[in-house]
Design a protein around this motif. Sequence first.
Motif, PDB file in Angstrom:
ATOM      1  N   THR A  61      -5.822  -4.098  -0.103  1.00 51.13           N
ATOM      2  CA  THR A  61      -6.116  -4.696   1.424  1.00 51.13           C
ATOM      3  C   THR A  61      -7.130  -5.808   1.268  1.00 51.13           C
ATOM      4  O   THR A  61      -7.121  -6.614   2.034  1.00 51.13           O
ATOM      5  N   MET A  62      -8.160  -5.941   0.245  1.00 50.79           N
ATOM      6  CA  MET A  62      -9.083  -6.977   0.241  1.00 50.79           C
ATOM      7  C   MET A  62      -8.265  -8.287  -0.453  1.00 50.79           C
ATOM      8  O   MET A  62      -8.518  -9.325  -0.010  1.00 50.79           O
ATOM      9  N   ARG A  72      -2.566   4.979   4.734  1.00 51.05           N
ATOM     10  CA  ARG A  72      -2.661   5.736   3.600  1.00 51.05           C
ATOM     11  C   ARG A  72      -2.222   7.235   3.921  1.00 51.05           C
ATOM     12  O   ARG A  72      -1.269   7.665   3.153  1.00 51.05           O
ATOM     13  N   ALA A 117      -7.349   5.542  -3.656  1.00 48.55           N
ATOM     14  CA  ALA A 117      -8.494   4.791  -2.788  1.00 48.55           C
ATOM     15  C   ALA A 117      -8.739   3.400  -3.359  1.00 48.55           C
ATOM     16  O   ALA A 117      -8.631   2.459  -2.654  1.00 48.55           O
ATOM     17  N   PRO A 118      -9.170   3.152  -4.652  1.00 45.49           N
ATOM     18  CA  PRO A 118      -9.264   1.945  -5.242  1.00 45.49           C
ATOM     19  C   PRO A 118      -8.179   0.963  -5.459  1.00 45.49           C
ATOM     20  O   PRO A 118      -7.952  -0.265  -4.997  1.00 45.49           O
ATOM     21  N   SER A 163      -5.936   0.383   7.778  1.00 48.09           N
ATOM     22  CA  SER A 163      -5.876   0.986   5.997  1.00 48.09           C
ATOM     23  C   SER A 163      -5.861   2.414   5.921  1.00 48.09           C
ATOM     24  O   SER A 163      -4.807   2.864   5.403  1.00 48.09           O
ATOM     25  N   PRO A 164      -6.957   3.233   6.755  1.00 49.20           N
ATOM     26  CA  PRO A 164      -6.657   4.590   6.428  1.00 49.20           C
ATOM     27  C   PRO A 164      -5.462   5.350   7.025  1.00 49.20           C
ATOM     28  O   PRO A 164      -4.740   6.406   6.304  1.00 49.20           O
ATOM     29  N   ILE A 194       0.812  -1.231   0.008  1.00 49.46           N
ATOM     30  CA  ILE A 194      -0.041  -0.132  -0.006  1.00 49.46           C
ATOM     31  C   ILE A 194       0.934   1.280  -0.004  1.00 49.46           C
ATOM     32  O   ILE A 194       0.628   2.226  -0.982  1.00 49.46           O
ATOM     33  N   LEU A 235      -8.468  -3.993   9.154  1.00 51.79           N
ATOM     34  CA  LEU A 235      -9.173  -2.980   7.971  1.00 51.79           C
ATOM     35  C   LEU A 235      -9.130  -1.451   8.564  1.00 51.79           C
ATOM     36  O   LEU A 235      -8.969  -0.677   7.950  1.00 51.79           O
ATOM     37  N   THR A 293      -5.672   1.009  -3.144  1.00 46.37           N
ATOM     38  CA  THR A 293      -5.503   0.444  -1.544  1.00 46.37           C
ATOM     39  C   THR A 293      -6.437  -0.598  -1.290  1.00 46.37           C
ATOM     40  O   THR A 293      -6.240  -1.499  -0.436  1.00 46.37           O
ATOM     41  N   GLN A 294      -7.702  -0.078  -1.578  1.00 48.29           N
ATOM     42  CA  GLN A 294      -8.713  -1.302  -1.358  1.00 48.29           C
ATOM     43  C   GLN A 294      -8.348  -2.525  -2.082  1.00 48.29           C
ATOM     44  O   GLN A 294      -8.864  -3.744  -1.477  1.00 48.29           O
ATOM     45  N   VAL A 295      -7.956  -2.634  -3.220  1.00 46.93           N
ATOM     46  CA  VAL A 295      -7.858  -3.625  -4.049  1.00 46.93           C
ATOM     47  C   VAL A 295      -6.676  -4.672  -3.066  1.00 46.93           C
ATOM     48  O   VAL A 295      -6.708  -5.921  -2.860  1.00 46.93           O
TER      49      VAL A 295
END
Length: 322
Positions: free
Chosen positions: A261-262, A301, A254-255, A297-298, A180, A294, A257-259
């Motif tokens: 993280t998931m 970032r 955002a997308p 993550s923020p 990330i 979860l 890091t979401q990918v």
Amino acid sequence: MASKFSALRKLDPNFIRLLGYIKPHRGKLILSMLFMVVAAGSSSLIAMLLGQLTERGFYEKEAWVILGAPIGLLIIAGLHGLSTFMSAYLLGKVNQGALIAIREELFAKMIRWPAKTYQENTCARVSAKFINEANIALTNVGRSLTMFIRDGLQVVALLFILFYYNWQLTLITFIVGPLIVLVLRLISKKMKSVVAENQKTVALLMGAVQQAYRAQRLIKVHNNHEQEYDRFDKVNEKIRRESLKVMRLSSLGAPATQVITMCGVAIIIAVALFEAQKGLITMGDFVTFLSAMLMMSPPLRHLAELNATMVGVKVAAESIFE
């Protein structure tokens, strides 16, 4: 001790000078930092509470959980929200106090400039120092402090929870976290040049407006309306293109890091389900672990963006104190 002094010497002198304007407001700054610590700690408590509520409510079926769960969550959420608001408010007061001092010093210096200095600096450039760059410098200093203290403490607290509940699964987060940070740093590096160019173009736009306003009589006499409009339109169009570039790059974070993280969450769920079937982990521990991961993550970032924020502070501070 010597290493501390060598580290201080490596700091940009303009950044150190900028911090000098915050020193008279150190009381509010310290209080703001204390609220940041409370915000970081309260966010970590949410992960622990969710795990305990899952264990005691769904499996042990304790009656008090029916009322205790929402009350506990509301108390922690209220504490987190209040501490976040107070830290931001107090830090804003510090920034505004320092901003007033910088603008007063800049103005006192400007009215004593020799004629040559006035010729070397356009009115738009000087206005940008007063309006944009001083505000950008201090706002980014505040953001940097918030990132470093609140988000840094939150990551440390959540890592402690992860290690406490399952150190094996925590090793997976050490793969996801650096990925990330790497992705966000690549995006931030690209944004630096785009944002720097955008700031220069904004100064050009301010100059075009001021020149047209002052030369309105000449424009009418020589009927140069179309030429002035074309000049303004070119600068305005350039700002539009550069702003869209910034939006595209900032929207990638955002997308991405979401990918990532998931992907990590998917691996952890698979491993955790395998351990649950073997009786190695309870549902409550799994919920606590997943919530903590979860929630990390923020702040990760934000910490990844710290380098780009500090570059913005350095650029603005150099312009202010040149």
